[in-house]
Motif scaffolding. Structure first.
Motif, PDB file in Angstrom:
ATOM      1  N   ILE A  62      33.077  39.564  64.034  1.00  0.00           N
ATOM      2  CA  ILE A  62      34.032  40.181  62.973  1.00  0.00           C
ATOM      3  C   ILE A  62      33.981  39.901  61.396  1.00  0.00           C
ATOM      4  CG2 ILE A  62      35.823  39.577  64.471  1.00  0.00           C
ATOM      5  CD1 ILE A  62      34.992  43.302  62.406  1.00  0.00           C
ATOM      6  N   LYS A  63      34.326  39.977  60.453  1.00  0.00           N
ATOM      7  CA  LYS A  63      34.796  39.795  59.560  1.00  0.00           C
ATOM      8  C   LYS A  63      36.206  40.304  59.105  1.00  0.00           C
ATOM      9  CE  LYS A  63      33.184  37.975  54.840  1.00  0.00           C
ATOM     10  NZ  LYS A  63      34.470  36.675  54.605  1.00  0.00           N
ATOM     11  N   VAL A  64      36.434  40.115  58.823  1.00  0.00           N
ATOM     12  CA  VAL A  64      37.737  41.355  57.563  1.00  0.00           C
ATOM     13  C   VAL A  64      37.876  40.645  56.573  1.00  0.00           C
ATOM     14  CG1 VAL A  64      39.752  42.004  58.026  1.00  0.00           C
ATOM     15  CG2 VAL A  64      38.364  41.926  59.965  1.00  0.00           C
ATOM     16  N   ILE A  65      37.749  41.030  55.788  1.00  0.00           N
ATOM     17  CA  ILE A  65      38.252  40.632  54.379  1.00  0.00           C
ATOM     18  C   ILE A  65      39.110  41.427  53.680  1.00  0.00           C
ATOM     19  CG2 ILE A  65      36.802  39.197  53.570  1.00  0.00           C
ATOM     20  CD1 ILE A  65      35.244  40.800  52.516  1.00  0.00           C
ATOM     21  N   ASP A  66      40.658  41.619  52.642  1.00  0.00           N
ATOM     22  CA  ASP A  66      40.811  41.498  51.955  1.00  0.00           C
ATOM     23  C   ASP A  66      40.722  41.769  50.584  1.00  0.00           C
ATOM     24  OD1 ASP A  66      43.100  43.157  50.928  1.00  0.00           O
ATOM     25  OD2 ASP A  66      44.734  42.704  51.608  1.00  0.00           O
ATOM     26  N   GLN A  67      40.246  42.231  49.923  1.00  0.00           N
ATOM     27  CA  GLN A  67      40.132  42.372  48.440  1.00  0.00           C
ATOM     28  C   GLN A  67      39.392  40.561  48.001  1.00  0.00           C
ATOM     29  OE1 GLN A  67      43.626  43.449  45.506  1.00  0.00           O
ATOM     30  NE2 GLN A  67      44.363  45.052  46.434  1.00  0.00           N
ATOM     31  N   GLY A  68      38.543  40.491  48.729  1.00  0.00           N
ATOM     32  CA  GLY A  68      37.390  39.133  48.374  1.00  0.00           C
ATOM     33  C   GLY A  68      37.988  38.333  49.502  1.00  0.00           C
ATOM     34  N   SER A  69      39.204  38.414  49.863  1.00  0.00           N
ATOM     35  CA  SER A  69      40.383  37.015  51.089  1.00  0.00           C
ATOM     36  C   SER A  69      39.804  37.518  52.431  1.00  0.00           C
ATOM     37  CB  SER A  69      41.494  36.828  50.025  1.00  0.00           C
ATOM     38  OG  SER A  69      41.802  35.735  50.970  1.00  0.00           O
ATOM     39  N   THR A  98      28.209  40.868  62.220  1.00  0.00           N
ATOM     40  CA  THR A  98      27.012  41.566  62.674  1.00  0.00           C
ATOM     41  C   THR A  98      28.260  42.602  61.995  1.00  0.00           C
ATOM     42  OG1 THR A  98      28.613  41.747  64.799  1.00  0.00           O
ATOM     43  CG2 THR A  98      26.384  40.840  64.705  1.00  0.00           C
ATOM     44  N   LEU A  99      29.658  43.015  61.765  1.00  0.00           N
ATOM     45  CA  LEU A  99      30.668  43.981  61.329  1.00  0.00           C
ATOM     46  C   LEU A  99      31.675  43.302  60.509  1.00  0.00           C
ATOM     47  CD1 LEU A  99      30.906  47.032  62.239  1.00  0.00           C
ATOM     48  CD2 LEU A  99      32.593  45.927  64.076  1.00  0.00           C
ATOM     49  N   VAL A 100      31.563  44.090  59.092  1.00  0.00           N
ATOM     50  CA  VAL A 100      32.555  43.492  58.254  1.00  0.00           C
ATOM     51  C   VAL A 100      33.167  44.859  58.244  1.00  0.00           C
ATOM     52  CG1 VAL A 100      32.459  42.675  56.417  1.00  0.00           C
ATOM     53  CG2 VAL A 100      31.068  41.721  57.154  1.00  0.00           C
ATOM     54  N   GLN A 101      35.172  44.531  58.298  1.00  0.00           N
ATOM     55  CA  GLN A 101      35.957  45.438  57.414  1.00  0.00           C
ATOM     56  C   GLN A 101      36.280  44.704  56.437  1.00  0.00           C
ATOM     57  OE1 GLN A 101      38.523  46.840  60.893  1.00  0.00           O
ATOM     58  NE2 GLN A 101      40.075  47.664  58.681  1.00  0.00           N
ATOM     59  N   SER A 102      35.801  45.797  55.161  1.00  0.00           N
ATOM     60  CA  SER A 102      36.723  45.377  54.063  1.00  0.00           C
ATOM     61  C   SER A 102      37.811  46.125  53.215  1.00  0.00           C
ATOM     62  CB  SER A 102      35.400  44.921  53.301  1.00  0.00           C
ATOM     63  OG  SER A 102      35.791  44.881  51.728  1.00  0.00           O
ATOM     64  N   ARG A 103      38.909  45.965  52.584  1.00  0.00           N
ATOM     65  CA  ARG A 103      39.388  46.771  51.658  1.00  0.00           C
ATOM     66  C   ARG A 103      39.340  46.828  50.559  1.00  0.00           C
ATOM     67  NH1 ARG A 103      45.057  45.395  49.426  1.00  0.00           N
ATOM     68  NH2 ARG A 103      45.849  46.915  48.994  1.00  0.00           N
TER      69      ARG A 103
END
Length: 281
Positions: A62-69, A98-103
């Motif tokens: 998993i990768k989680v980012i918020d406005q690029g960070s 494999t799964l990226v959650q982004s804001r």
């Protein structure tokens, strides 16, 4: 008390997956779903998080980012909840995930076919600014009646000389549905077109799921005499990495008062810095 894998109960995950499959089958169409309660407030990414929790498996990264960070408060809290309830591996490397959650951002590194990008959405209805009724907007989508969206853009051009929507700029998906791409900057809109990965969008507060499947045609709305334009960073260079041609943040040096630019996608910037260091060594 034994915690369910990925927090949600299996019936909830199954229902969300069914609605996700429908969204994939009808690109750009908003599929209603029974949004669940989560230990974060609605409006802070519950739609995207429910998609992630319903899809994640034990072998995912998993990768989680918020406005690029990767290190913002929102990104860290969501990632911690996912890890605490799944135990899956985390990464900041787009190529490993494999799964990226982004804001509010689509990463600079293009998705590959085995990746899923989940975007958090506050307002999924692109016609809401011109039509407050949900019943009416559903009928407008059914009739492919999008004159309201065009008139809104026309009024902005008449008043300001250009379309003023800098984020959440509406797109036409697969030649059929006008879609709100979440508040990503216009710079990211072209990344949705003919993309190799699956893009899912979830709005927990509004209880909607929609999708852009791989290799789907996505076009930003525009007039012939006022074509769609992205933010221009062609003459800007990231002060940290020397990167160009990416979405950047404009900052002010507190000591000198000088204006400078840095790459908004922090993991991409780190990757460029590592490449530069390897080249030097």
């Amino acid at each position: 008390m034994v915690q369910n894998f990925a927090f949600l109960d299996e019936h909830s995950k199954k229902e969300i997956r069914r609605k996700t499959l429908k969204a994939i089958a009808i690109p750009g169409y908003q599929v209603p779903f029974a949004s669940r309660e989560l230990p974060i407030a609605r409006g802070w990414g519950t739609g995207g998080l429910q998609l992630t929790l319903s899809l994640i498996g034990r072998e995912d990264i998993i990768k989680v980012i918020d406005q690029g960070s990767d290190e913002s408060v929102n990104a860290v809290n969501i990632r911690k909840l996912i890890q605490d309830t799944t135990g899956v591996e985390e990464t900041i490397d787009m190529n490993e995930a494999t799964l990226v959650q982004s804001r509010h951002r689509i990463p600079e590194v293009p998705l590959h076919p085995s990746q899923i990008l989940v975007l958090q959405v506050p307002m999924p209805e692109p016609l809401r600014a011109v039509e407050p009724s949900e019943r009416v907007t559903k009928a407008l989508h059914g009739d492919k009646e999008y004159s309201g969206a065009w008139i809104k853009m026309f009024e902005q051009i008449m008043k300001y000389g250009h379309v003023t929507d800098d984020a959440d700029y509406p797109v036409l998906v697969n030649g059929r549905y006008v879609m709100a791409p979440s508040p990503i900057p216009r710079f990211d809109n072209p990344k949705m077109n003919d993309n190799e990965g699956l893009i899912l969008l979830g709005a927990g507060r509004e209880k909607k799921i929609y999708a852009v499947p791989p290799h789907t045609h996505v076009a930003s709305l525009a007039f012939d005499d006022h074509p769609f334009e992205i933010e221009d960073f062609s003459d800007k260079v990231c002060r940290e990495s020397g990167a160009s041609g990416v979405f950047m943040d404009e900052l002010i040096d507190p000591d000198t008062g000088e204006k400078y630019y840095v790459t908004n996608d922090t993991s991409y910037m780190l990757e460029q810095l590592n490449k530069e260091e390897e080249h030097v060594n």
